[in-house]
Write a protein that holds these residues in place. Sequence first.
Motif, PDB file in Angstrom:
ATOM      1  N   PHE A 118      28.112  35.535  18.680  1.00  0.00           N
ATOM      2  CA  PHE A 118      26.940  34.763  18.265  1.00  0.00           C
ATOM      3  C   PHE A 118      27.334  33.315  17.955  1.00  0.00           C
ATOM      4  CE2 PHE A 118      24.096  33.050  15.030  1.00  0.00           C
ATOM      5  CZ  PHE A 118      22.841  33.359  15.520  1.00  0.00           C
ATOM      6  N   PHE A 119      28.415  33.150  17.184  1.00  0.00           N
ATOM      7  CA  PHE A 119      28.852  31.792  16.827  1.00  0.00           C
ATOM      8  C   PHE A 119      29.488  31.071  18.010  1.00  0.00           C
ATOM      9  CE2 PHE A 119      28.335  33.387  12.484  1.00  0.00           C
ATOM     10  CZ  PHE A 119      27.597  32.328  11.955  1.00  0.00           C
ATOM     11  N   MET A 120      30.052  31.848  18.945  1.00  0.00           N
ATOM     12  CA  MET A 120      30.526  31.245  20.194  1.00  0.00           C
ATOM     13  C   MET A 120      29.342  30.621  20.928  1.00  0.00           C
ATOM     14  SD  MET A 120      33.277  33.969  21.754  1.00  0.00           S
ATOM     15  CE  MET A 120      32.872  33.455  23.414  1.00  0.00           C
ATOM     16  N   GLY A 121      28.233  31.371  20.968  1.00  0.00           N
ATOM     17  CA  GLY A 121      27.023  30.872  21.614  1.00  0.00           C
ATOM     18  C   GLY A 121      26.529  29.590  20.969  1.00  0.00           C
ATOM     19  N   THR A 166      24.572  39.567  24.869  1.00  0.00           N
ATOM     20  CA  THR A 166      23.324  39.423  24.115  1.00  0.00           C
ATOM     21  C   THR A 166      23.534  38.518  22.910  1.00  0.00           C
ATOM     22  OG1 THR A 166      22.639  41.644  24.791  1.00  0.00           O
ATOM     23  CG2 THR A 166      21.505  40.695  22.903  1.00  0.00           C
ATOM     24  N   SER A 167      24.674  38.685  22.234  1.00  0.00           N
ATOM     25  CA  SER A 167      24.973  37.898  21.040  1.00  0.00           C
ATOM     26  C   SER A 167      25.195  36.431  21.367  1.00  0.00           C
ATOM     27  CB  SER A 167      26.214  38.480  20.333  1.00  0.00           C
ATOM     28  OG  SER A 167      26.000  39.828  19.981  1.00  0.00           O
ATOM     29  N   SER A 179      18.362  37.598  10.799  1.00  0.00           N
ATOM     30  CA  SER A 179      17.635  38.562  11.636  1.00  0.00           C
ATOM     31  C   SER A 179      18.588  39.194  12.649  1.00  0.00           C
ATOM     32  CB  SER A 179      16.483  37.879  12.378  1.00  0.00           C
ATOM     33  OG  SER A 179      15.537  37.376  11.467  1.00  0.00           O
ATOM     34  N   TYR A 180      19.484  38.365  13.208  1.00  0.00           N
ATOM     35  CA  TYR A 180      20.483  38.889  14.142  1.00  0.00           C
ATOM     36  C   TYR A 180      21.350  39.950  13.466  1.00  0.00           C
ATOM     37  CZ  TYR A 180      24.836  39.302  16.659  1.00  0.00           C
ATOM     38  OH  TYR A 180      25.935  39.833  17.296  1.00  0.00           O
ATOM     39  N   LEU A 181      21.808  39.661  12.247  1.00  0.00           N
ATOM     40  CA  LEU A 181      22.649  40.611  11.506  1.00  0.00           C
ATOM     41  C   LEU A 181      21.905  41.926  11.268  1.00  0.00           C
ATOM     42  CD1 LEU A 181      24.365  38.358   8.790  1.00  0.00           C
ATOM     43  CD2 LEU A 181      25.391  39.296  10.874  1.00  0.00           C
ATOM     44  N   ALA A 182      20.630  41.827  10.917  1.00  0.00           N
ATOM     45  CA  ALA A 182      19.825  43.027  10.633  1.00  0.00           C
ATOM     46  C   ALA A 182      19.656  43.873  11.891  1.00  0.00           C
ATOM     47  CB  ALA A 182      18.467  42.622  10.067  1.00  0.00           C
ATOM     48  N   PHE A 183      19.261  43.245  13.005  1.00  0.00           N
ATOM     49  CA  PHE A 183      19.071  43.996  14.257  1.00  0.00           C
ATOM     50  C   PHE A 183      20.401  44.559  14.774  1.00  0.00           C
ATOM     51  CE2 PHE A 183      15.274  41.087  14.788  1.00  0.00           C
ATOM     52  CZ  PHE A 183      14.337  42.088  14.572  1.00  0.00           C
TER      53      PHE A 183
END
Length: 202
Positions: A118-121, A166-167, A179-183
């Motif tokens: 996610f943080f790479m993105g 996806t991340s 929200s990302y963490l929750a899903f």
Amino acid sequence: MSLTSSKKSRLQLLHQYYTYTGFYKFLGASLKKALPPIIVFIVGILILNYFVNLNDLLVRITETYDSWVIFLTFFISESFLGLIPPEIFIAWSDKASNPLITLSTLALLSYLGGVVSFFMGKSITKIPSVHNYLEVKMAKHIKNTKKWGGFLIIVGALLPIPFSITSIAAGMINFPFLSYLAFGLLRFLRFYLYAIAIFSLV
């Protein structure tokens, strides 16, 4: 009564939106793509078990390599495009001294690997050349993430498609991190469900 009808209409609108934008078709196509690798993996395990004692092989791996080496290999794989199928590691966890703790550690590492992706993105957006390259390569995925957001993250967390991709897409479109963490927590469910099937085979 009005609250019920209000909720109903909201659900209907949501259903109409996902129908109109093709989410259900995408989900069906993803499931079709996901099934062959699962079947191939199961058949592969059965064939391998016929020629080689898979239990002995997995026990030997457990005895030969330190757990931290396997965990590190898995974490790197899950952080960078999910290069190694998690099912291999799930099968290995069954031969550990404490399979549940080992499996839970793998699930956590997969979840954290997704966070790294996610943080790479997010970081990629600051490097124009890399961002432009990935935007072309991942155009469809980025477009879908913009349309469906959380539902696409759920699909990535549960289905055997690289969660890392996806991340990365979620990070690139600046999807809300909490929200990302929750899903993404559904990643744990995927590991436990797959373990039930894989442990019975090996």
